[in-house]
Design a protein around this motif. Sequence first.
Motif, PDB file in Angstrom:
ATOM      1  N   ARG A  92       1.058  -1.601   0.015  1.00  0.00           N
ATOM      2  CA  ARG A  92      -0.296   0.068  -0.561  1.00  0.00           C
ATOM      3  C   ARG A  92       1.019   0.981   0.114  1.00  0.00           C
ATOM      4  NH1 ARG A  92      -3.311  -0.573   4.683  1.00  0.00           N
ATOM      5  NH2 ARG A  92      -3.440  -2.093   3.317  1.00  0.00           N
ATOM      6  N   THR A  93       0.680   2.377  -0.557  1.00  0.00           N
ATOM      7  CA  THR A  93       1.342   3.609  -0.797  1.00  0.00           C
ATOM      8  C   THR A  93       0.420   4.767  -0.704  1.00  0.00           C
ATOM      9  OG1 THR A  93       0.843   3.624  -3.541  1.00  0.00           O
ATOM     10  CG2 THR A  93       3.162   2.300  -2.389  1.00  0.00           C
ATOM     11  N   GLY A  94       0.605   5.778  -1.071  1.00  0.00           N
ATOM     12  CA  GLY A  94       0.329   7.204  -0.701  1.00  0.00           C
ATOM     13  C   GLY A  94      -0.752   7.847   0.813  1.00  0.00           C
ATOM     14  N   GLY A 125      -6.902  10.785  -4.697  1.00  0.00           N
ATOM     15  CA  GLY A 125      -5.921  10.597  -5.501  1.00  0.00           C
ATOM     16  C   GLY A 125      -6.167  11.711  -6.677  1.00  0.00           C
ATOM     17  N   GLU A 126      -7.609  11.769  -6.968  1.00  0.00           N
ATOM     18  CA  GLU A 126      -8.471  12.686  -8.115  1.00  0.00           C
ATOM     19  C   GLU A 126      -7.717  14.472  -7.526  1.00  0.00           C
ATOM     20  OE1 GLU A 126     -12.577  11.484  -7.771  1.00  0.00           O
ATOM     21  OE2 GLU A 126     -11.810   9.359  -9.411  1.00  0.00           O
ATOM     22  N   ALA A 127      -8.339  14.036  -6.736  1.00  0.00           N
ATOM     23  CA  ALA A 127      -7.962  16.075  -5.978  1.00  0.00           C
ATOM     24  C   ALA A 127      -6.216  16.262  -5.507  1.00  0.00           C
ATOM     25  CB  ALA A 127      -8.961  16.110  -4.152  1.00  0.00           C
ATOM     26  N   GLY A 128      -5.776  15.216  -5.953  1.00  0.00           N
ATOM     27  CA  GLY A 128      -4.125  15.259  -5.782  1.00  0.00           C
ATOM     28  C   GLY A 128      -3.572  15.604  -4.454  1.00  0.00           C
ATOM     29  N   LEU A 129      -4.211  14.991  -3.808  1.00  0.00           N
ATOM     30  CA  LEU A 129      -3.778  15.228  -2.372  1.00  0.00           C
ATOM     31  C   LEU A 129      -2.210  14.359  -1.926  1.00  0.00           C
ATOM     32  CD1 LEU A 129      -7.314  15.742  -0.515  1.00  0.00           C
ATOM     33  CD2 LEU A 129      -5.729  17.698  -1.266  1.00  0.00           C
ATOM     34  N   THR A 130      -2.204  13.666  -2.818  1.00  0.00           N
ATOM     35  CA  THR A 130      -1.102  12.654  -1.961  1.00  0.00           C
ATOM     36  C   THR A 130       0.208  13.337  -2.319  1.00  0.00           C
ATOM     37  OG1 THR A 130      -2.317  11.010  -3.361  1.00  0.00           O
ATOM     38  CG2 THR A 130       0.360  10.200  -2.727  1.00  0.00           C
ATOM     39  N   GLN A 131       0.718  13.942  -2.416  1.00  0.00           N
ATOM     40  CA  GLN A 131       1.869  14.382  -2.255  1.00  0.00           C
ATOM     41  C   GLN A 131       2.006  16.086  -1.541  1.00  0.00           C
ATOM     42  OE1 GLN A 131       5.295  13.103  -3.376  1.00  0.00           O
ATOM     43  NE2 GLN A 131       3.046  11.566  -4.079  1.00  0.00           N
ATOM     44  N   ARG A 132       0.632  16.750  -1.722  1.00  0.00           N
ATOM     45  CA  ARG A 132       0.232  17.865  -0.787  1.00  0.00           C
ATOM     46  C   ARG A 132       0.402  17.694   0.661  1.00  0.00           C
ATOM     47  NH1 ARG A 132      -4.749  20.655  -3.030  1.00  0.00           N
ATOM     48  NH2 ARG A 132      -3.835  21.882  -1.240  1.00  0.00           N
ATOM     49  N   LEU A 133      -0.092  16.478   1.363  1.00  0.00           N
ATOM     50  CA  LEU A 133      -0.397  15.624   2.371  1.00  0.00           C
ATOM     51  C   LEU A 133       1.064  15.345   3.554  1.00  0.00           C
ATOM     52  CD1 LEU A 133      -3.836  14.258   2.524  1.00  0.00           C
ATOM     53  CD2 LEU A 133      -2.751  16.535   3.470  1.00  0.00           C
ATOM     54  N   VAL A 137      -0.360  11.448   8.132  1.00  0.00           N
ATOM     55  CA  VAL A 137      -1.639  12.261   7.688  1.00  0.00           C
ATOM     56  C   VAL A 137      -2.046  10.507   7.335  1.00  0.00           C
ATOM     57  CG1 VAL A 137      -3.175  12.843   6.859  1.00  0.00           C
ATOM     58  CG2 VAL A 137      -1.211  14.346   7.097  1.00  0.00           C
ATOM     59  N   SER A 138      -3.226  10.575   8.232  1.00  0.00           N
ATOM     60  CA  SER A 138      -3.347   9.514   8.017  1.00  0.00           C
ATOM     61  C   SER A 138      -5.210   9.042   8.135  1.00  0.00           C
ATOM     62  CB  SER A 138      -3.631   7.755   9.248  1.00  0.00           C
ATOM     63  OG  SER A 138      -4.000   8.058   9.959  1.00  0.00           O
ATOM     64  N   VAL A 139      -6.699   7.985   7.357  1.00  0.00           N
ATOM     65  CA  VAL A 139      -7.497   8.238   8.124  1.00  0.00           C
ATOM     66  C   VAL A 139      -7.993   6.893   8.065  1.00  0.00           C
ATOM     67  CG1 VAL A 139      -9.585   8.047   6.462  1.00  0.00           C
ATOM     68  CG2 VAL A 139      -7.792   9.898   5.757  1.00  0.00           C
ATOM     69  N   ILE A 140      -9.423   6.611   8.816  1.00  0.00           N
ATOM     70  CA  ILE A 140      -9.225   5.065   9.074  1.00  0.00           C
ATOM     71  C   ILE A 140     -10.904   4.597   8.893  1.00  0.00           C
ATOM     72  CG2 ILE A 140     -10.414   4.067  11.375  1.00  0.00           C
ATOM     73  CD1 ILE A 140      -7.233   4.222  13.240  1.00  0.00           C
ATOM     74  N   ALA A 197     -13.478  15.897   2.171  1.00  0.00           N
ATOM     75  CA  ALA A 197     -12.909  18.402   2.341  1.00  0.00           C
ATOM     76  C   ALA A 197     -11.848  18.229   3.501  1.00  0.00           C
ATOM     77  CB  ALA A 197     -14.138  18.049   2.743  1.00  0.00           C
ATOM     78  N   VAL A 198     -11.513  17.700   4.578  1.00  0.00           N
ATOM     79  CA  VAL A 198     -10.670  17.341   5.944  1.00  0.00           C
ATOM     80  C   VAL A 198      -9.457  17.525   4.979  1.00  0.00           C
ATOM     81  CG1 VAL A 198     -10.058  16.529   7.962  1.00  0.00           C
ATOM     82  CG2 VAL A 198     -12.171  16.636   7.308  1.00  0.00           C
ATOM     83  N   LEU A 199      -8.962  16.702   4.460  1.00  0.00           N
ATOM     84  CA  LEU A 199      -7.758  16.677   4.325  1.00  0.00           C
ATOM     85  C   LEU A 199      -7.523  17.484   3.114  1.00  0.00           C
ATOM     86  CD1 LEU A 199      -7.695  12.362   3.136  1.00  0.00           C
ATOM     87  CD2 LEU A 199      -6.553  13.422   4.786  1.00  0.00           C
ATOM     88  N   ARG A 200      -8.307  18.338   2.493  1.00  0.00           N
ATOM     89  CA  ARG A 200      -7.934  18.954   1.581  1.00  0.00           C
ATOM     90  C   ARG A 200      -8.011  20.539   2.325  1.00  0.00           C
ATOM     91  NH1 ARG A 200      -9.955  19.978  -3.241  1.00  0.00           N
ATOM     92  NH2 ARG A 200     -11.477  18.325  -2.728  1.00  0.00           N
ATOM     93  N   MET A 201      -8.381  20.391   3.965  1.00  0.00           N
ATOM     94  CA  MET A 201      -8.078  21.368   4.271  1.00  0.00           C
ATOM     95  C   MET A 201      -6.879  22.017   5.170  1.00  0.00           C
ATOM     96  SD  MET A 201     -11.352  22.623   6.350  1.00  0.00           S
ATOM     97  CE  MET A 201     -12.955  22.971   5.627  1.00  0.00           C
ATOM     98  N   ILE A 202      -6.277  20.076   5.294  1.00  0.00           N
ATOM     99  CA  ILE A 202      -4.863  20.112   5.686  1.00  0.00           C
ATOM    100  C   ILE A 202      -4.240  20.383   4.700  1.00  0.00           C
ATOM    101  CG2 ILE A 202      -3.241  18.296   6.537  1.00  0.00           C
ATOM    102  CD1 ILE A 202      -6.137  17.382   7.813  1.00  0.00           C
TER     103      ILE A 202
END
Length: 504
Positions: A92-94, A125-133, A137-140, A197-202
């Motif tokens: 698993r990556t990202g 991935g679609e939001a382009g957040l992988t490289q910006r976070l 940072v993690s999600v459960i 949205a939370v990840l985008r704000m972060i």
Amino acid sequence: MNAFSRRGACPALSAPMQTGDGLLVRLNPVAGGPSSGGLSPKLLIGLAESALRHGNGIMEVTARGSLQIRGLTADSAALLAAEVDALDIAVRTGVPVETGPLAGIDPQEIADPRPLAERIRAAIGEAGLTQRLGPKVSVIVDGGGQLTMDAVTADVRLKAVRASAGVLWAVSVSGDGQSARPLATVDDDVARDIAVAVLRMIAEKSREAHARDLTDRQLASLAGWHSVTPPSVLPDISPARGEIEPSSALSPIADVTPTAEVAGREPAPELPISPLAGEMSGRTEGGVQDHRPIGLFPLGGNATALGIALPYGSMPADKLIALAQHALTLGTSEIRLAPGRVLLFLGQPPAANSSLQHTAATLGFVTAPTDPRTRIAACPGTPACASGRIATRDIAETIAAETADIPDLTLHISGCAKGCAHPGPAALTIVGGENGAGLVVNATAKALPAGYRPGYDAARGISHVAAMIRSTRYQGETAAACLARLGPAGVAEAYRQAQTEKRK
């Protein structure tokens, strides 16, 4: 700061971390199915053999259920990565979007969390957040059931709850199952959008930011967004364990409200080396857990999952090979990594579990939740960690044997003040430092020790503290309550007294 100590990354397979015994890599295999974190016994044997060839033969399972291989060099880490690829192990990556160790196969879970987790991964991935976070940072996504993810911290938590309209998802941020701040209880579509949205704000704050850095205004905007009214949730299933007050440490950075694209529920357009951050840290890898998945768990029909733990999260690779080989002969089809530094064995007939447990115990694994080693959090310490000042695992083994009759006495043994194995406070913490092994009472490893003694003799001091607990605790009093009543000064005096007696 050289390439092997660059901060801000986790020790992934392609980004090893420098430690006291060489480089360390961490991987999250998904070979057993979507997000299961499972491996066949043959694949685990192959990984362990690779660890023997290219590392120092020490393997670990972290508090979050990741697999670590130690003692690598820059060249051997590349060879290890090539062999993992040759074994056809999907890693698993990202941005980590984690589900429970029995996801999809637990008859008691409220909902299978894997489809929602996959949708969140795709949306990230679609939001382009992988490289910006940042890498921590993690999600459960927790479907509930026998083995929840309540003890694991995350920036965003989604937990299944039963409601009159069906299954909904309770969304909360920044914490574990008890401390996270509730936002809303919504359907899976909205839960996915709020999570992104939370990840985008972060990400808009900085690559070092976390959900704890979001402002009250941002959290309020998320909480009021498409939320379902509380009465729709059945009273016997609580979406959270109590709301916490807003943190006074929230970032003063200007508020960022959801973009128009987020509000409309449309996705927005859009080889590192890890730090000396502690081998078991990663995305905050740590903590003594109250409910480790050790023992048998029914999966419906005659099927069971057998949980076997690595003591302090670490075992020699040859012992893992021996256990996996025996499991293979018994019919085990899959071995899953689980939070709490546990391996879950699946597929073997129920009659084989006893033999598997016996072999594991003989090899030194933890096979019972009452094992005194489960009460001790211990980082690798010296010589494994460059920051360590004391031999934590040796100290832990001695203390576990000598305090087995005090089953509610929990300890943290930290090689340094970073406290990677258990970031939170513990009843007793031994921490390595310039003055030896310090004793911290009812605080974290970062606190000022109340007393010191030589690192090699730390277990003797704890034995004296244990004797004091036995002789002074009231009937029905817990060990933690007894220590609190005696106070840091009294406990530290007992810890030092053993040293004084030795000098006489």
